[in-house]
Design an enzyme around this catalytic site. Sequence first.
Site, mmCIF file in Angstrom:
data_model
loop_
_atom_site.group_PDB
_atom_site.id
_atom_site.type_symbol
_atom_site.label_atom_id
_atom_site.label_comp_id
_atom_site.label_asym_id
_atom_site.label_seq_id
_atom_site.Cartn_x
_atom_site.Cartn_y
_atom_site.Cartn_z
ATOM 1 N N ARG A 1 1.108 -1.187 -0.292
ATOM 2 C CA ARG A 1 -0.133 -0.347 -0.141
ATOM 3 C C ARG A 1 1.349 0.872 -0.022
ATOM 4 N NH1 ARG A 1 -4.981 2.034 3.590
ATOM 5 N NH2 ARG A 1 -5.725 0.439 1.840
ATOM 6 N N HIS B 1 -7.503 1.134 -6.484
ATOM 7 C CA HIS B 1 -7.623 0.267 -4.901
ATOM 8 C C HIS B 1 -7.703 -1.071 -5.574
ATOM 9 C CE1 HIS B 1 -7.538 -1.012 -1.075
ATOM 10 N NE2 HIS B 1 -8.423 -0.031 -0.480
ATOM 11 N N CYS C 1 -16.486 1.859 0.728
ATOM 12 C CA CYS C 1 -15.010 0.955 1.124
ATOM 13 C C CYS C 1 -14.619 1.375 2.802
ATOM 14 C CB CYS C 1 -13.811 1.469 0.060
ATOM 15 S SG CYS C 1 -13.700 2.832 0.707
ATOM 16 N N GLN D 1 -10.167 -3.865 -3.771
ATOM 17 C CA GLN D 1 -11.867 -3.082 -2.989
ATOM 18 C C GLN D 1 -12.560 -3.769 -3.780
ATOM 19 O OE1 GLN D 1 -12.242 -1.977 0.715
ATOM 20 N NE2 GLN D 1 -14.181 -2.500 -0.233
ATOM 21 N N ARG E 1 -13.147 -8.508 2.307
ATOM 22 C CA ARG E 1 -11.792 -8.733 1.107
ATOM 23 C C ARG E 1 -11.292 -9.143 2.130
ATOM 24 N NH1 ARG E 1 -10.290 -3.514 1.771
ATOM 25 N NH2 ARG E 1 -7.751 -4.094 0.560
ATOM 26 N N ASP F 1 -16.955 7.827 -0.691
ATOM 27 C CA ASP F 1 -15.803 7.218 -0.130
ATOM 28 C C ASP F 1 -15.381 8.686 0.417
ATOM 29 O OD1 ASP F 1 -13.323 6.507 0.854
ATOM 30 O OD2 ASP F 1 -12.692 6.475 -1.313
HETATM 31 N N1 NVA Z 1 -10.111 6.972 -1.037
HETATM 32 C C1 NVA Z 1 -9.469 6.717 0.120
HETATM 33 C C2 NVA Z 1 -9.374 4.637 0.751
HETATM 34 C C3 NVA Z 1 -9.650 4.453 1.627
HETATM 35 C C4 NVA Z 1 -9.575 3.028 1.802
HETATM 36 C C5 NVA Z 1 -8.063 6.203 -0.255
HETATM 37 O O1 NVA Z 1 -6.933 5.980 -0.607
HETATM 38 O O2 NVA Z 1 -8.093 6.965 1.213
HETATM 39 N N1 CP Z 2 -10.769 -0.257 2.180
HETATM 40 C C1 CP Z 2 -10.047 -0.311 3.516
HETATM 41 O O1 CP Z 2 -8.974 0.062 2.378
HETATM 42 O O2 CP Z 2 -9.609 0.238 4.258
HETATM 43 P P1 CP Z 2 -8.436 0.253 5.133
HETATM 44 O O3 CP Z 2 -8.126 1.468 4.536
HETATM 45 O O4 CP Z 2 -8.998 0.106 7.184
HETATM 46 O O5 CP Z 2 -7.301 -0.861 4.721
#
Ligand code: NVA
Ligand code: CP
Length: 305
Positions: free
Chosen positions: A103, A130, A262, A133, A290, A222
């Site tokens: 990540r 992502h 998500c 997801q 997930r 989101d």
């Molecule tokens: N768009 C959000 C998704 C988190 C799972 C982010 O990137 O923070």
């Molecule tokens: N939806 C998701 O990826 O959650 P986290 O940021 O908690 O991993």
Amino acid sequence: MKRDFLHITDFTADEIHETFSIAKEVKARFKRREKYKPFKDHSLAMVFTKESARTRISFETGFSRMGGHAIYLGPSDIAIGKREAVKDIARVIARYNDVIMARLFDHAHLLTMAEYSSVPVINGLTDYNHPCQIMADMLTILEHRGNFDDLKVVYVGDGNNIVHSWLKMAERIPLHFVCACPGDYTPDAKTFNDAKAAGISEVEISHDPKTAVKGADIVYTDVWASMGQKAEAEERKKRFEGFQVNDELMAATGKKSFFMHCLPAERGVETTDSVLESEASIIFDEAENRMHVQNAIMLKVCGKV
Ligand code: NVA
Ligand code: CP
């Protein structure tokens, strides 16, 4: 040839459907508490430069329950792109581990990691996309709806990494996908145009959430400010006025729709307590899936199925 999972389009449509079947099968094994250890004597390196709850917990739990050992590497452990070149650390991690999940902020770092790693790399979110997801989301839709026939998904909010993965999904599986967002928060133009040009799905951008959600099977949202954008949160709240998914917007679908997010959600901002806790909300099935879909992805890219 090693396989990576960096974008949903790394899998063919058949492979995506196959992944859902594997996920359902492995999910059933988990529910039965069956002994299932395909990753015995294997290790997974989990590289994070951003925060996470679901991604870390689901990968670690899933891989451990399948017999493997998962190693959490937080932002200060590797300091991707700062302490040493990404192409160096990628080759080092690959010497110790059988699979990598990362990540990262910069999508280019993930691409470099995959290029130099001799073991499969799985995308656990970047600023760009992502994929795990949206695979979990589609599995959840399949479980609740039974099929993807005439599926209309309306995403309301920021044209962000989640939207890019929905657009990649639309390049593979036929659906009607609408991104309802303010004019200056549209998704990446190339990603949108690629999805349109693929001719598999109907994809649209709208700036009018009320009209966009008409007939939606799924209303999805989101956060308005993603990780790395939190300093803009107050400004974004003003720009996204009218884009909150609340009871009124859910009623505007005109049918029985599901609500998805998500997570993590900012309650009272992009959506309300009332919607999150409503009958329409399938957010926790989504979160659970997930783990199941990622297990299937790991089994696939590691050649275990
Ligand atoms: N768009 C959000 C998704 C988190 C799972 C982010 O990137 O923070
Ligand atoms: N939806 C998701 O990826 O959650 P986290 O940021 O908690 O991993």
